[in-house]
Write a protein that holds these residues in place. Structure first.
Motif, short mmCIF file in Angstrom:
data_model
loop_
_atom_site.label_atom_id
_atom_site.label_comp_id
_atom_site.label_asym_id
_atom_site.label_seq_id
_atom_site.Cartn_x
_atom_site.Cartn_y
_atom_site.Cartn_z
N THR A 48 -57.64 12.80 -1.24
CA THR A 48 -56.93 13.08 -2.49
C THR A 48 -57.30 12.12 -3.61
O THR A 48 -56.92 12.31 -4.75
N GLY A 49 -58.03 11.06 -3.27
CA GLY A 49 -58.42 10.08 -4.27
C GLY A 49 -57.38 9.00 -4.51
O GLY A 49 -57.56 8.15 -5.38
N LEU A 50 -56.28 9.01 -3.76
CA LEU A 50 -55.23 8.02 -3.98
C LEU A 50 -55.70 6.60 -3.64
O LEU A 50 -55.13 5.64 -4.14
N MET A 51 -56.73 6.46 -2.83
CA MET A 51 -57.25 5.14 -2.51
C MET A 51 -58.02 4.54 -3.68
O MET A 51 -58.28 3.35 -3.71
N ARG A 52 -58.38 5.38 -4.66
CA ARG A 52 -59.18 4.91 -5.80
C ARG A 52 -58.43 4.98 -7.12
O ARG A 52 -59.04 4.96 -8.18
N VAL A 53 -57.11 5.05 -7.08
CA VAL A 53 -56.32 5.12 -8.31
C VAL A 53 -56.38 3.76 -9.02
O VAL A 53 -56.07 2.74 -8.42
N PRO A 54 -56.80 3.75 -10.29
CA PRO A 54 -56.86 2.48 -11.02
C PRO A 54 -55.46 1.90 -11.23
O PRO A 54 -54.49 2.62 -11.47
N ARG A 55 -55.35 0.59 -11.14
CA ARG A 55 -54.06 -0.09 -11.33
C ARG A 55 -53.49 0.17 -12.71
O ARG A 55 -52.28 0.16 -12.91
N GLN A 56 -54.35 0.38 -13.71
CA GLN A 56 -53.89 0.55 -15.09
C GLN A 56 -53.42 1.98 -15.39
O GLN A 56 -52.81 2.21 -16.43
#
Length: 74
Positions: A48-56
């Protein structure tokens, strides 16, 4: 023997102690939200891409604002 916490490390230590035949008690806050730590969950987070969600990003800020298991009130 008492183990405090419900994180992976605490529960692994508890399992190791229990394997020696000692009684083990785990103390933790049942209200602390937790996700299963298994292959299916890791596949879901990666796909789902949740591992690559930017902190900002708004989602990154929301995830950072949630209390972690170690900082939840007891």
């Amino acid at each position: 023997m008492a183990v405090v916490g419900s994180g992976n490390s605490a529960l692994q230590i508890g399992a190791d102690l229990a394997a020696t035949g000692r009684p083990v008690y785990a103390a933790f806050n049942e209200l602390t939200p937790a996700l299963p730590n298994n292959t299916g969950m890791w596949l879901f987070l990666k796909s789902t891409g949740l591992m690559r969600v930017p902190r900002q990003s708004w989602l990154g800020r929301r995830m950072l604002a949630r209390p972690s298991q170690s900082s939840a009130p007891t």
